[in-house]
Design a protein around this motif. Sequence first.
Motif, PDB file in Angstrom:
ATOM      1  N   GLU A   3      -7.899  15.622  12.750  1.00  0.00           N
ATOM      2  CA  GLU A   3      -7.840  16.610  11.678  1.00  0.00           C
ATOM      3  C   GLU A   3      -6.421  16.772  11.137  1.00  0.00           C
ATOM      4  O   GLU A   3      -6.204  16.824   9.925  1.00  0.00           O
ATOM      5  N   ILE A 107     -10.219   7.566   6.164  1.00  0.00           N
ATOM      6  CA  ILE A 107     -10.071   8.947   5.706  1.00  0.00           C
ATOM      7  C   ILE A 107     -10.008   8.900   4.185  1.00  0.00           C
ATOM      8  O   ILE A 107      -9.273   8.103   3.609  1.00  0.00           O
ATOM      9  N   ARG A 108     -10.806   9.737   3.539  1.00  0.00           N
ATOM     10  CA  ARG A 108     -10.868   9.771   2.083  1.00  0.00           C
ATOM     11  C   ARG A 108     -10.482  11.157   1.587  1.00  0.00           C
ATOM     12  O   ARG A 108     -10.471  12.118   2.347  1.00  0.00           O
ATOM     13  N   MET A 109     -10.213  11.233   0.278  1.00  0.00           N
ATOM     14  CA  MET A 109      -9.948  12.546  -0.307  1.00  0.00           C
ATOM     15  C   MET A 109     -10.684  12.640  -1.635  1.00  0.00           C
ATOM     16  O   MET A 109     -10.956  11.649  -2.295  1.00  0.00           O
ATOM     17  N   ARG A 110     -10.998  13.883  -1.998  1.00  0.00           N
ATOM     18  CA  ARG A 110     -11.641  14.124  -3.278  1.00  0.00           C
ATOM     19  C   ARG A 110     -11.239  15.522  -3.737  1.00  0.00           C
ATOM     20  O   ARG A 110     -11.205  16.463  -2.936  1.00  0.00           O
ATOM     21  N   LEU A 144     -10.652  17.763  -0.667  1.00  0.00           N
ATOM     22  CA  LEU A 144     -11.563  17.658   0.462  1.00  0.00           C
ATOM     23  C   LEU A 144     -11.174  16.433   1.275  1.00  0.00           C
ATOM     24  O   LEU A 144     -11.071  15.328   0.746  1.00  0.00           O
ATOM     25  N   VAL A 145     -10.900  16.636   2.567  1.00  0.00           N
ATOM     26  CA  VAL A 145     -10.582  15.549   3.487  1.00  0.00           C
ATOM     27  C   VAL A 145     -11.911  15.092   4.080  1.00  0.00           C
ATOM     28  O   VAL A 145     -12.639  15.886   4.666  1.00  0.00           O
ATOM     29  N   ILE A 146     -12.208  13.799   3.914  1.00  0.00           N
ATOM     30  CA  ILE A 146     -13.501  13.282   4.355  1.00  0.00           C
ATOM     31  C   ILE A 146     -13.274  12.157   5.362  1.00  0.00           C
ATOM     32  O   ILE A 146     -12.589  11.180   5.070  1.00  0.00           O
ATOM     33  N   SER A 147     -13.840  12.325   6.565  1.00  0.00           N
ATOM     34  CA  SER A 147     -13.817  11.280   7.588  1.00  0.00           C
ATOM     35  C   SER A 147     -15.099  11.429   8.403  1.00  0.00           C
ATOM     36  O   SER A 147     -15.814  12.425   8.251  1.00  0.00           O
ATOM     37  N   LEU A 151     -14.929  17.199   7.561  1.00  0.00           N
ATOM     38  CA  LEU A 151     -15.123  17.522   6.156  1.00  0.00           C
ATOM     39  C   LEU A 151     -14.378  18.833   5.967  1.00  0.00           C
ATOM     40  O   LEU A 151     -14.888  19.908   6.253  1.00  0.00           O
ATOM     41  N   ASP A 152     -13.103  18.730   5.546  1.00  0.00           N
ATOM     42  CA  ASP A 152     -12.205  19.870   5.605  1.00  0.00           C
ATOM     43  C   ASP A 152     -11.472  20.063   4.279  1.00  0.00           C
ATOM     44  O   ASP A 152     -10.787  19.156   3.811  1.00  0.00           O
TER      45      ASP A 152
END
Length: 180
Positions: A3, A107-110, A144-147, A151-152
């Motif tokens: 995280e 790890i992705r971001m949106r 939004l942090v996506i892994s 989902l944070d």
Amino acid sequence: HVEKVAASEVRNAASSVIKRAVDSLNLKTEDLIRVQRDGQGNITDIVYDTQRMNELMSLSLDAAQESLNADPHTHLVYYDKGIIYSLPVGMLTGSVLLANVGPSIDIRMRAVNSLVGQIDAVSTAYGINSTLLEIDLKISVEMLVISPFLLDPQQIEVKIPLVMQIVQGQIPQLMVGQLA
């Protein structure tokens, strides 16, 4: 641990994308303030061009939003299919020796919402007879942090200096006598 790394990478990537987007505009900021003087050269007024500031902010927000939605142009970011960071599983152990071992977690971001901008104009005393004028553009967005494990949402705020200028005034008469 994932995280923290993921949130840090998303903050860095989003900040980099926003700064590069604003830098690419080559904004002309020298006309944001005008120092007005009388016939003797004394400062009579400092005028902030709020219309021009709002135009710059609008252009900056549009460019930053477009860059976050498209593939960012930065060497720090993968951004193939939204991947900004590939974290080796060995990093989860906390061991320096195993940090680069194993398969990777992407790890992705949106962007979750639209960017919000604010212009801060501050003047502060600077020495005996000068004033420091600073104009900063602050852009914030929720990313939004996506892994696989996460989902944070992360609030990102970027501060971009537009103007930093020292305006010289007269030395106060009280000081002139002491300096002589």
